[in-house]
Design an enzyme around this catalytic site. Sequence first.
Site, PDB file in Angstrom:
ATOM      1  N   SER A 165       1.067  -0.925   0.342  1.00 24.00           N
ATOM      2  CA  SER A 165      -0.046  -0.094   0.102  1.00 24.00           C
ATOM      3  C   SER A 165       0.529   1.013  -0.239  1.00 24.00           C
ATOM      4  O   SER A 165       1.961   1.108   0.820  1.00 24.00           O
ATOM      5  CB  SER A 165      -1.018  -0.120   1.452  1.00 24.00           C
ATOM      6  OG  SER A 165      -1.752   1.126   1.482  1.00 24.00           O
ATOM      7  N   LYS A 189      -3.517   2.230  -2.105  1.00 24.06           N
ATOM      8  CA  LYS A 189      -3.475   3.149  -1.345  1.00 24.06           C
ATOM      9  C   LYS A 189      -4.305   3.441   0.055  1.00 24.06           C
ATOM     10  O   LYS A 189      -5.480   2.834   0.052  1.00 24.06           O
ATOM     11  CB  LYS A 189      -3.829   4.203  -2.121  1.00 24.06           C
ATOM     12  CG  LYS A 189      -2.021   4.844  -2.732  1.00 24.06           C
ATOM     13  CD  LYS A 189      -3.267   5.957  -4.087  1.00 24.06           C
ATOM     14  CE  LYS A 189      -3.046   7.528  -2.899  1.00 24.06           C
ATOM     15  NZ  LYS A 189      -2.164   8.084  -2.105  1.00 24.06           N
ATOM     16  N   CYS A 232      -1.235   4.345  12.351  1.00 21.88           N
ATOM     17  CA  CYS A 232      -2.264   5.415  12.446  1.00 21.88           C
ATOM     18  C   CYS A 232      -2.242   6.020  14.045  1.00 21.88           C
ATOM     19  O   CYS A 232      -2.295   5.365  15.367  1.00 21.88           O
ATOM     20  CB  CYS A 232      -3.751   5.440  11.894  1.00 21.88           C
ATOM     21  SG  CYS A 232      -3.576   4.979  10.517  1.00 21.88           S
ATOM     22  N   LYS A 266      -1.965  -4.684   9.523  1.00 21.07           N
ATOM     23  CA  LYS A 266      -0.339  -4.604   9.812  1.00 21.07           C
ATOM     24  C   LYS A 266       0.421  -4.183  10.860  1.00 21.07           C
ATOM     25  O   LYS A 266       0.038  -2.602  11.342  1.00 21.07           O
ATOM     26  CB  LYS A 266      -0.287  -2.998   8.287  1.00 21.07           C
ATOM     27  CG  LYS A 266       0.974  -3.240   7.514  1.00 21.07           C
ATOM     28  CD  LYS A 266       1.243  -1.934   6.448  1.00 21.07           C
ATOM     29  CE  LYS A 266       2.245  -1.647   5.427  1.00 21.07           C
ATOM     30  NZ  LYS A 266       2.073  -0.948   4.557  1.00 21.07           N
ATOM     31  N   GLY A 280       9.138  -4.824   3.575  1.00 19.35           N
ATOM     32  CA  GLY A 280      10.261  -4.439   4.427  1.00 19.35           C
ATOM     33  C   GLY A 280      11.716  -4.493   3.653  1.00 19.35           C
ATOM     34  O   GLY A 280      12.622  -5.264   4.278  1.00 19.35           O
ATOM     35  N   GLY A 323       7.764  -2.733  -1.371  1.00 21.85           N
ATOM     36  CA  GLY A 323       6.858  -0.980  -1.491  1.00 21.85           C
ATOM     37  C   GLY A 323       8.114  -0.299  -2.029  1.00 21.85           C
ATOM     38  O   GLY A 323       7.686   0.277  -3.311  1.00 21.85           O
TER      39      GLY A 323
END
Length: 305
Positions: A22, A46, A131, A166, A244, A266
């Site tokens: 994402s 996204k 978040c 995640k 990662g 990513g």
Amino acid sequence: MDVNLTTHLGSLTLKNPVMAASGTFGFGHEYSDFIDIDKLGAFVVKGTTLEPRQGNPYPRMAETPSGMLNCVGLQNGGVGHFINDIYPGLKDCKSTVIVNVSGARLEDYVKVAERIADETDIEAIELNISCPNVKHGGMAFGTTCEGASSVVNEVRKVWPGHLMVKLSPNVTSIVDIALAAEAAGADSLSLINTLMGMAIDIETMRPKLSTITGGLSGPAVKPVAVRMVWQVASKVGIPVVGLGGIMNASDAIEFILAGASAIQIGTGNFVDPTTTIKVIDGIEDYCLRHGVTNVEEIRGAMKVN
């Protein structure tokens, strides 16, 4: 000899273990000039929030040795925009589409997941619990067992499909967070999200990012990510998706050997937009060279004795 790359994440079946992460792959069509996105195991769109977000002020990206910092801030058109304007173009995609769900309040996550469940045929969502929880002083949901458990538990009540969570690496014990998410109803775990970092322009004496700190990604974080995947995969009973710093097939195979059932790419997409396809081909070649007929045979196969 044929290699079976089919990957099972619980009830979710992917044609291969390679996913686009994402925030680095848009909504898929942005990469269609470079690759056939239907060849991917899956791609995660996204980060999607309840309301539209403009993201953080510029500058919000900075290059670092072996990586990059970002503070984009979840810029997106909101869940309504996704359902009405984006989703119709994804219905015929032959790769699994996963929606990354983000929020600043627990109820935001629930409302986004509920709308996606009610108005689409999406099979899976990925909860971004990194978040900041605005009701609790900005501490990320995923930095405490209680925070992770609460958001997973509430979303599980309204989301009938596959629930991937995640995990943030910015914690004391990622295993404890993983176990809390599993107990609350997660079907799989993806890790790691970005590490917190910062950079300073020594000529202007100012931070290189508008928010001062940001998320570090790229090859620099890979050793930390592999270690955390290995730790988590050895303790939980649900599939783990590793990410990662994966830039090539060798990187991806490290994660699989450490216990990952699938991987996400990513930052590598920014360096080479064909990375995902090259990694799929590279995993197949590795299996052929080692006489492996099913990619599942190498999952968690790291030798320690």
